[in-house]
Write a protein that holds these residues in place. Structure first.
Motif, short mmCIF file in Angstrom:
data_model
loop_
_atom_site.label_atom_id
_atom_site.label_comp_id
_atom_site.label_asym_id
_atom_site.label_seq_id
_atom_site.Cartn_x
_atom_site.Cartn_y
_atom_site.Cartn_z
N UNK A 398 2.01 -4.85 4.60
CA UNK A 398 0.97 -4.05 3.96
C UNK A 398 0.31 -4.92 2.90
N UNK A 399 -0.67 -5.72 3.31
CA UNK A 399 -1.23 -6.77 2.46
C UNK A 399 -2.35 -6.22 1.57
N UNK A 400 -2.31 -6.59 0.30
CA UNK A 400 -3.36 -6.23 -0.65
C UNK A 400 -4.41 -7.34 -0.67
N UNK A 401 -5.70 -6.95 -0.67
CA UNK A 401 -6.76 -7.95 -0.73
C UNK A 401 -7.99 -7.36 -1.41
N UNK A 402 -8.64 -8.15 -2.24
CA UNK A 402 -9.91 -7.74 -2.84
C UNK A 402 -11.03 -7.94 -1.82
N UNK A 438 10.61 -5.75 -0.32
CA UNK A 438 10.83 -6.71 -1.40
C UNK A 438 9.70 -7.73 -1.48
N UNK A 439 9.31 -8.27 -0.34
CA UNK A 439 8.31 -9.34 -0.30
C UNK A 439 6.92 -8.72 -0.19
N UNK A 440 6.10 -8.94 -1.20
CA UNK A 440 4.72 -8.47 -1.18
C UNK A 440 3.79 -9.65 -0.98
N UNK A 441 2.73 -9.42 -0.22
CA UNK A 441 1.70 -10.44 0.01
C UNK A 441 0.39 -9.91 -0.55
N UNK A 442 -0.24 -10.70 -1.42
CA UNK A 442 -1.50 -10.28 -2.04
C UNK A 442 -2.49 -11.44 -2.02
N UNK A 443 -3.77 -11.09 -1.86
CA UNK A 443 -4.80 -12.11 -1.67
C UNK A 443 -6.02 -11.80 -2.54
N UNK A 444 -6.52 -12.82 -3.24
CA UNK A 444 -7.75 -12.70 -4.02
C UNK A 444 -8.75 -13.75 -3.53
N UNK A 445 -10.03 -13.40 -3.61
CA UNK A 445 -11.07 -14.33 -3.17
C UNK A 445 -11.44 -15.36 -4.20
#
Length: 696
Positions: A398-402, A438-445
């Motif tokens: 469940x990846x977070x991204x802007x 436990x492991x979160x994946x997040x991405x910013x531009x």
């Protein structure tokens, strides 16, 4: 445009929407400077896009709460003024895009019909107050923080202390010690506690992400609930007065605390207490208490054909509430984007068969609350029809991204494109991670971290990379961040920069190494054991730019070759250096002060007058080409430049005149006196400016 003048019940909202319409008209007519108008519209949730001539509108939804009526209203607005797409942000707002500036007052007026606002969703204000999406139903919470978050939102909305700060200010309320609202990276973060039967909060302050993340410091282990509003006001007042206003990258409160020191900052807060209207502020929680309302309709009986899929969904996406027999349902929303057709059906579902409430989450998802256990099969069936039963809610997958380069001026490389690709990799090749929380994946531009990449176990930041004379989209890989709980967290290390197209292989390498060698250790422990250098070495082959192919020069989600194009960011607002504009603003502030006084709002009246003093002084200092970077500096410099030199005569020093604000209680008598002194001061500086221009 006339409709909103008669249909809005709240006269305050009506007035500010009409004012926005007038300001747009003046801007179109060249009567308001572009930079000043930008600051004004940002404070009203209107944000420039990467694309010329259209705006992003940010809809402010405190702690992510929305009713079916409000959701339907938002869908109507999106269909009428935007594209029908709704984007959930990491601050639990909704954003819509491609809106004409000229239609924004009408749009706002329509939202206001169901008590939805744009006010202070952007700009140098207190942004949307966030909260744990499970607040009120969390089995681990000592009490529901929702009414406290709501009370603080209501208190600060339109409050003069936080309308034109040097930078934005962020507040969060976590539901328990798990700290899912991330107190450690907020200007103010609240964690609920009960001490000797009294409700209160542990408070963290001075945190933030961005290009230079800072861990919040402990303000207090326990502040009684009836003191959190005056505590917040004192801190905001000092930030407003002493915070940097010229250097955008150094203007968040975390830099002010670092510069002056925690003890000095808090000593100023203590001295400000006399200016605050009350020592305690009781918060009414009754609207959030009482039994869960019964659904309007009885859910039909449903026979589940694929029981394995249903059980997997329950395990992954259904959460038991603290209220016996009730469950919350998490909906995993890819990239935080969903559309109005599904939103309307979802609104009908929660209105008829749940308790007419859902919450948007910090991880860009949707949570339905108060579903009876017997109704779970029905909800599964209906959500499946909407495509809302994808597994992996709040999991690694469940990846977070802007929004990144899709719409943001500051985006350097695509965040949504790579996020979508990485989710495909996880779903197809690593199904075990659909239940890994436990492991979160997040991405910013870009480096500003709207996607929170630098507090994640695995993070990616959009960048660019040179290969000869060519430029390719790139990702900086970050590892080792995470939430530890109870106000503690850790920020990720910047490990290596690689071409964007190699992002999926980099993720495969990280996960394969972890699966093979961790031996049951948690990811952060494994990362600490191996160290940053180890991960740099295993990812180093992906950083080679001597063997790039044509595909490497095309960013994810794009068909054309990459072009680095970064515009001017708007998140932090702007610095206005126009003397005439500042004098007009000073006069406006004094008008606002008199209006507040007439309404019996002594504290508001005093603060508006204070802003009038400061804006007027800044105007004259700028006319002398004197540098001004915070309110306190303006006050001191005005004495040096104008009072000590006898260019302007006052009965006292300007400092003594202005700082009466924290030497007096906010009484009717002092408010009247302070406003009169503000008006007299304005007359003096207006006359001085007129003579200055006449002699020029």
């Amino acid at each position: 445009m006339e409709s909103f003048r008669t249909e809005i019940e709240n006269p305050i909202v009506q007035k500010e929407i009409i004012d926005l319409e007038k300001k747009i008209h003046l801007f179109r007519g060249g009567k308001i400077d572009d930079e000043r108008f930008r600051s004004l519209r940002l404070a009203r949730g209107i944000y420039g896009q990467r694309q010329e001539g259209v705006q992003m509108i940010r809809i402010k939804l405190p702690y992510g709460k929305v009713t079916s009526e409000q959701l339907v209203r938002i869908t109507k607005v999106s269909d009428e003024y935007s594209t029908g797409r709704l984007h959930i942000t990491t601050r639990q707002d909704i954003q819509i895009h491609y809106v004409s500036l000229d239609r924004t007052p009408e749009l706002w007026a329509n939202l206001a019909k169901d008590d939805v606002t744009l006010r202070e969703a952007c700009g140098n204000t207190v942004r949307n107050i966030t909260g744990s999406e499970l607040a009120g139903v969390d089995v681990n919470e000592p009490f529901d923080v929702s009414p406290y978050a709501h009370a603080l939102f209501q208190y600060l909305l339109r409050n003069p202390i936080c309308q034109e700060m040097g930078r934005k200010f962020k507040i969060s309320f976590s539901s328990s010690d798990e700290d899912t609202a991330l107190s450690y990276l907020h200007d103010l973060g609240f964690i609920p506690k009960i001490v000797d039967g009294v409700r209160g909060f542990k408070i963290m302050f001075g945190g933030g992400l961005g290009s230079q993340p800072a861990h919040a410091e402990l303000l207090s282990e326990f502040v009684p609930a009836n003191e959190i509003i005056p505590t917040a006001e004192g801190i905001i007042r000092i930030f407003d007065r002493y915070g940097e206003r010229a250097k955008r990258m150094k203007a968040r409160m975390k830099f002010l605390i670092k510069e002056m020191g925690r003890d000095v900052f808090l000593d100023l807060v203590e001295k400000e207490k006399k200016a605050i209207a009350f020592e305690t502020y009781e918060i009414d929680t009754t609207a959030f208490e009482g039994p869960i309302p019964e659904p309007l309709l009885q859910a039909p009986q449903v026979t589940i054909e694929d029981t394995a899929a249903y059980e997997a969904w329950k395990k992954s996406n259904v959460i038991a509430q603290k209220q016996a027999g009730y469950y919350a349902i998490g909906i995993k929303v890819l990239l935080g984007d969903f559309y109005t057709d599904k939103a309307r059906l979802l609104a009908a579902l929660i209105k008829n068969y749940a308790a007419n409430e859902l919450r948007f989450s910090l991880r860009q998802n949707i949570v339905i609350r108060h579903v009876k256990e017997a109704n779970l099969p029905f909800f599964y069936q209906e959500l499946a029809r909407l495509g809302f039963v994808d597994l992996g809610y709040n999991s690694t997958a469940d990846i977070t991204a802007c929004p990144g380069t899709d719409t943001c001026n500051l985006g350097i490389a695509s965040s949504t494109g790579i996020a979508e690709e990485l989710e495909k990799v996880l779903n197809a090749e690593y199904p075990q991670y659909l239940n890994n929380h436990e492991i979160e994946i997040k991405i910013s531009g870009c480096m500003n971290a709207c996607g929170q990449h630098n507090m994640s176990a695995i993070g990616f930041q959009g960048m660019s990379i040179n290969s000869g004379k060519l430029v390719a989209p790139a990702l900086q890989v970050l590892l080792g961040g995470g939430r530890l709980g109870n106000g503690s967290g850790r920020f990720a290390d910047k490990v290596i920069k690689i071409p964007s197209r190699r992002g999926p292989d980099a993720l495969r390498t990280i996960l394969n190494d972890f699966d093979k060698n961790a031996n049951g250790e948690k990811f952060l422990n494994y990362y600490d054991f191996k160290g940053e250098k180890y991960f740099y070495e295993i990812l180093k082959p992906f950083a080679d730019v001597t063997n790039l192919t044509e595909a490497d020069f095309v960013d994810w989600g794009n068909a054309d070759n990459y072009v680095k194009a970064v515009g001017v960011g708007e998140c932090a607002g702007v610095v206005i250096d126009l003397v005439a504009t500042l004098l007009l603003e000073a006069k406006d502030k004094l008008t606002f002060a008199q209006e507040s006084f007439d309404e019996g709002k002594w504290s508001d009246a005093i603060y508006h007058a204070y802003a009038g003093f400061v804006n007027g002084a800044k105007a004259l200092l700028l006319s002398e080409n004197e540098k001004t970077n915070n309110h306190a500096g303006i006050v001191d410099l005005f004495d040096t430049v104008f009072i000590a030199t006898d260019k302007i005569g006052l009965p006292t020093t300007f400092r003594e005149l202005v700082y009466q604000i924290n030497q007096n209680e906010p009484s009717e008598a002092f408010a009247k006196q302070y406003i009169e002194e503000g008006i007299a001061f304005f007359a003096i500086i207006e006359k001085y400016r007129a003579q200055e221009l006449a002699n020029a």
